[in-house]
Scaffold this motif. Structure first.
Motif, PDB file in Angstrom:
ATOM      1  N   GLU A 446       0.821  -1.205   0.000  1.00  0.00           N
ATOM      2  CA  GLU A 446       0.000   0.000   0.000  1.00  0.00           C
ATOM      3  C   GLU A 446       0.856   1.256   0.000  1.00  0.00           C
ATOM      4  OE1 GLU A 446      -3.342   2.295   2.774  1.00  0.00           O
ATOM      5  OE2 GLU A 446      -2.733   0.236   3.255  1.00  0.00           O
ATOM      6  N   TYR A 447       1.997   1.196   0.683  1.00  0.00           N
ATOM      7  CA  TYR A 447       2.884   2.351   0.770  1.00  0.00           C
ATOM      8  C   TYR A 447       4.028   2.252  -0.232  1.00  0.00           C
ATOM      9  CZ  TYR A 447       0.119   2.902   4.905  1.00  0.00           C
ATOM     10  OH  TYR A 447      -0.962   3.029   5.738  1.00  0.00           O
ATOM     11  N   LEU A 448       4.412   1.059  -0.574  1.00  0.00           N
ATOM     12  CA  LEU A 448       5.474   0.868  -1.563  1.00  0.00           C
ATOM     13  C   LEU A 448       5.112   1.544  -2.878  1.00  0.00           C
ATOM     14  CD1 LEU A 448       8.193  -0.590  -2.116  1.00  0.00           C
ATOM     15  CD2 LEU A 448       6.834  -2.559  -2.888  1.00  0.00           C
ATOM     16  N   GLN A 449       3.844   1.493  -3.257  1.00  0.00           N
ATOM     17  CA  GLN A 449       3.424   2.046  -4.545  1.00  0.00           C
ATOM     18  C   GLN A 449       3.662   3.545  -4.664  1.00  0.00           C
ATOM     19  OE1 GLN A 449      -0.876   2.244  -5.243  1.00  0.00           O
ATOM     20  NE2 GLN A 449      -1.221   1.903  -3.030  1.00  0.00           N
ATOM     21  N   TYR A 450       3.759   4.241  -3.531  1.00  0.00           N
ATOM     22  CA  TYR A 450       3.961   5.691  -3.550  1.00  0.00           C
ATOM     23  C   TYR A 450       5.433   6.089  -3.506  1.00  0.00           C
ATOM     24  CZ  TYR A 450      -0.923   5.496  -1.989  1.00  0.00           C
ATOM     25  OH  TYR A 450      -2.262   5.228  -1.861  1.00  0.00           O
ATOM     26  N   ALA A 451       6.322   5.121  -3.394  1.00  0.00           N
ATOM     27  CA  ALA A 451       7.718   5.424  -3.057  1.00  0.00           C
ATOM     28  C   ALA A 451       8.670   5.362  -4.245  1.00  0.00           C
ATOM     29  CB  ALA A 451       8.191   4.476  -1.955  1.00  0.00           C
ATOM     30  N   GLY A 452       8.141   5.272  -5.458  1.00  0.00           N
ATOM     31  CA  GLY A 452       9.018   5.199  -6.619  1.00  0.00           C
ATOM     32  C   GLY A 452       9.904   6.423  -6.775  1.00  0.00           C
ATOM     33  N   ILE A 453      11.087   6.210  -7.365  1.00  0.00           N
ATOM     34  CA  ILE A 453      12.068   7.286  -7.565  1.00  0.00           C
ATOM     35  C   ILE A 453      12.374   7.314  -9.059  1.00  0.00           C
ATOM     36  CG2 ILE A 453      14.292   8.228  -6.793  1.00  0.00           C
ATOM     37  CD1 ILE A 453      14.015   6.074  -4.473  1.00  0.00           C
ATOM     38  N   LYS A 454      11.479   7.947  -9.814  1.00  0.00           N
ATOM     39  CA  LYS A 454      11.526   7.816 -11.272  1.00  0.00           C
ATOM     40  C   LYS A 454      11.536   9.138 -12.018  1.00  0.00           C
ATOM     41  CE  LYS A 454       9.101   3.393 -10.935  1.00  0.00           C
ATOM     42  NZ  LYS A 454       7.945   2.575 -11.368  1.00  0.00           N
ATOM     43  N   ASP A 455      10.894  10.137 -11.498  1.00  0.00           N
ATOM     44  CA  ASP A 455      10.729  11.390 -12.218  1.00  0.00           C
ATOM     45  C   ASP A 455      11.427  12.532 -11.502  1.00  0.00           C
ATOM     46  OD1 ASP A 455       9.046  10.191 -14.169  1.00  0.00           O
ATOM     47  OD2 ASP A 455       7.358  10.304 -12.764  1.00  0.00           O
ATOM     48  N   ALA A 456      12.345  13.194 -12.219  1.00  0.00           N
ATOM     49  CA  ALA A 456      13.056  14.341 -11.657  1.00  0.00           C
ATOM     50  C   ALA A 456      12.075  15.502 -11.430  1.00  0.00           C
ATOM     51  CB  ALA A 456      14.175  14.745 -12.604  1.00  0.00           C
ATOM     52  N   PRO A 457      12.395  16.391 -10.486  1.00  0.00           N
ATOM     53  CA  PRO A 457      13.600  16.396  -9.653  1.00  0.00           C
ATOM     54  C   PRO A 457      13.530  15.353  -8.541  1.00  0.00           C
ATOM     55  CG  PRO A 457      12.183  18.214  -9.031  1.00  0.00           C
ATOM     56  CD  PRO A 457      11.550  17.587 -10.230  1.00  0.00           C
ATOM     57  N   TYR A 458      14.726  14.975  -8.049  1.00  0.00           N
ATOM     58  CA  TYR A 458      14.852  14.003  -6.978  1.00  0.00           C
ATOM     59  C   TYR A 458      15.205  14.735  -5.678  1.00  0.00           C
ATOM     60  CZ  TYR A 458      15.330  11.081 -11.117  1.00  0.00           C
ATOM     61  OH  TYR A 458      15.131  10.477 -12.330  1.00  0.00           O
ATOM     62  N   TYR A 459      14.840  14.117  -4.571  1.00  0.00           N
ATOM     63  CA  TYR A 459      15.053  14.746  -3.271  1.00  0.00           C
ATOM     64  C   TYR A 459      15.744  13.785  -2.311  1.00  0.00           C
ATOM     65  CZ  TYR A 459      11.690  18.233  -4.899  1.00  0.00           C
ATOM     66  OH  TYR A 459      11.043  19.209  -5.626  1.00  0.00           O
ATOM     67  N   ALA A 460      16.563  14.362  -1.422  1.00  0.00           N
ATOM     68  CA  ALA A 460      17.197  13.610  -0.330  1.00  0.00           C
ATOM     69  C   ALA A 460      17.058  14.420   0.943  1.00  0.00           C
ATOM     70  CB  ALA A 460      18.677  13.361  -0.628  1.00  0.00           C
ATOM     71  N   PHE A 461      16.527  13.794   1.980  1.00  0.00           N
ATOM     72  CA  PHE A 461      16.343  14.443   3.282  1.00  0.00           C
ATOM     73  C   PHE A 461      17.220  13.741   4.311  1.00  0.00           C
ATOM     74  CE2 PHE A 461      12.028  14.752   1.257  1.00  0.00           C
ATOM     75  CZ  PHE A 461      12.149  16.080   0.887  1.00  0.00           C
ATOM     76  N   HIS A 462      17.943  14.548   5.072  1.00  0.00           N
ATOM     77  CA  HIS A 462      18.922  14.020   6.016  1.00  0.00           C
ATOM     78  C   HIS A 462      18.384  14.050   7.439  1.00  0.00           C
ATOM     79  CE1 HIS A 462      22.725  14.343   8.517  1.00  0.00           C
ATOM     80  NE2 HIS A 462      22.872  13.212   7.877  1.00  0.00           N
TER      81      HIS A 462
END
Length: 539
Positions: A446-462
């Motif tokens: 249910e949550y995996l489906q929202y977590a794709g990393i495919k379309d720029a821009p990309y983000y990283a939070f520390h």
């Protein structure tokens, strides 16, 4: 003040941390009181018997009469002015008691702002549809304690919390109390006192007002005068407190009705962390306080009090910063070695434990341009009631707690991650997203489906893992009366807030945001009711 999501997060500060820094800014410029306790601490250490494991293993002698420079007589002595202390003091004074309060710092200081409560009037008015589901609330709270809590105490704090804050709002002139639903189970509070400008946040602003009122209305507050020892009579009843002023001179407070310990936790005492909660050693501290040396714990031990079982309750956290609204969202999470290490869909308190065991206690969340489209789906995130907004995202990037890039190579450079490993981790994770099945850690589809990393821009939070507090509090019954090792009441002694234990088990249930502050506020007032014999009555 209009009650908004931003007002609650920034103004009330469920997470505390950054807001606590603002609280200290309002203190006077006088030196810290931490040095005033040094004489006692040195005396304790020097008196420890040969072979004693801890500096508090041997009870120090009480000072002689000729060593005491001031004596105060009162009905109730309140030790510590954080959250629980000011409310206990004010409630007691409103009920006609003469109160002396001892405070280690040069001003009152609360370590949190947001106040989570239950059992309020008209919950549906504030957006809590259907009101409170107490079967669910109590079951989740009990489950979160792993069997290591006093269920009667939990029940008392749940059902007294709403009436406590409503009494405060009704009895502090000019107060506006507003509520906001936090997770469908309880409410947070937002406070405003007409004409009162406070450096504190949330209910801390109310506490500061109460301290000023107390001084103006016959109460006695001794700042920079920490409590150091309890006084008992021949029957074992606690009858008073020994304190030390900023010159290190002894002060005695006689309390005919009782002593309420509200001195907070043990986070600033590495020896106590080693004893009661070694997992907290070496972690960053996210509450801008000092002097949380386990004063209540030591004083309680010396009069025979039972202490919360080891390891003590811990409130681990991720650094309080501009990316707060993304904490705990189940997105791809990597450690500093650019390796995935957990199932990201955990309750927030479990996420913090997982991150604590990673190198340097830190991690990175990786997500793409669709991150805001599903912000309201993450029920286990830190702010489940507040899906992140574009303003949150812009602030995170501006603050430097998050990075934005058009390529993964650029993102890796900004975040200090290995670009080759980052791209490989993203490719593998995206494969799980497409298949709807996480072969590595089995995140809920249910949550995996929202977590794709495919379309720029990309983000990283520390994020960096740290510690808000760790209690090692005195065990109390549901009337805040301190218990000895045999479960018997120590007459005349009460504890509230983080000075008390038996409430949360090994981990604070962060899903009930603000309830640590809520139970402190409630517990301080219940302790006074306990002295009065009115615990079963309304405030």
């Amino acid at each position: 003040m209009e009650l908004t999501r931003r007002n609650f997060i920034v103004g009330a500060g469920v997470a505390a941390g950054a807001s606590a820094l603002a609280g200290l800014a309002g203190c006077s410029s006088q030196g810290s009181a931490s040095s005033s306790a040094s004489a006692t601490e040195t005396k304790e250490a020097s008196k420890a018997a040969e072979g004693a494991r801890w500096s508090w293993d041997v009870k120090p002698d009480l000072p002689s009469d000729d060593e005491i420079v001031e004596t105060y007589d009162c009905d109730i002595c309140v030790c510590g002015l954080g959250v629980a202390g000011p409310l206990a003091m004010y409630y007691a004074m409103q009920k006609g008691y003469n109160v002396v309060a001892l405070q280690k710092l040069e001003c009152m200081h609360n370590g949190g702002g947001g106040c989570g409560v239950f059992n309020t009037k008209d919950p549906e008015k504030w957006g809590l549809e259907g009101g409170y589901d107490y079967s669910k609330v109590m079951q989740e709270l009990v489950d979160s304690t792993y069997g290591r809590a006093n269920h009667k105490l939990i029940r008392r704090m749940v059902f007294k919390s709403g009436p406590a804050v409503e009494w405060i709002a009704e009895n502090v002139p000019g107060t506006t109390l507003s509520f906001i639903p936090l997770d469908g189970n309880h409410l947070g509070t937002s406070w405003e006192i007409k004409g009162w400008q406070s450096t504190k946040t949330g209910i801390g602003a109310v506490g500061e007002w109460m301290c000023n009122w107390a001084v103006d209305n016959g109460g006695t507050i001794l700042y920079e005068t920490p409590a150091t020892q309890l006084i008992q009579d021949s029957s074992g009843r606690v009858t008073g407190v020994i304190a030390q002023n900023k010159e290190g001179k002894y002060v005695k407070v006689n309390a005919t009705e009782g002593v309420i310990l509200c001195t907070g936790d043990i986070i600033d005492n590495d020896e106590m962390l080693e004893c009661f909660n070694p997992q907290g050693l070496g972690l960053a501290h996210f509450n801008a306080r000092n002097g949380l040396d386990g004063d209540a714990t030591k004083m309680g031990i010396w009069v025979g009090a039972a202490i919360e079982h080891t390891p003590a309750n811990t409130q681990l956290h991720l650094d309080v910063s501009g990316n707060s609204c993304f904490k705990g969202a189940p997105w791809l999470t990597l450690n500093k070695n650019t390796e995935r290490f957990m199932n990201e869909n955990q309750w927030f308190e479990f996420v913090t434990n997982s991150i604590r065991d990673q190198p340097d206690h830190e991690c990175w969340q990786i997500i793409d341009s669709h991150l805001l489209e599903h912000g309201d789906k993450y029920v286990r995130a830190f702010y489940p009631a507040f899906p992140p907004s574009q303003d949150d995202l812009d602030k995170t990037i501006a603050d430097g707690t998050g990075f934005k890039a058009d390529t993964l190579d650029e993102l890796a450079k900004l975040a200090g991650l290995d670009a080759t490993k980052l791209k490989a981790a993203v490719e593998r994770f995206n494969g799980f997203v497409d298949a709807g099945y996480d072969e590595d850690f089995f995140m809920d589809p249910e949550y995996l489906q929202y977590a794709g990393i495919k379309d720029a821009p990309y983000y990283a939070f520390h994020y960096v893992n740290g510690i808000n507090c760790t209690d090692a509090g005195l065990l109390v019954d549901d009337e805040m009366r301190v218990l000895n090792e045999d479960g018997e009441i120590i007459p005349g002694l009460y504890a509230a807030g983080n000075a008390s234990g038996g409430m949360f088990g090994p981990d604070y249930p962060a899903r009930f945001g603000g309830f640590s502050v809520g139970r402190a506020a409630t517990g301080g007032m219940v302790a006074v009711q306990s002295i009065m014999g009115t615990v079963e009555e309304d405030f």
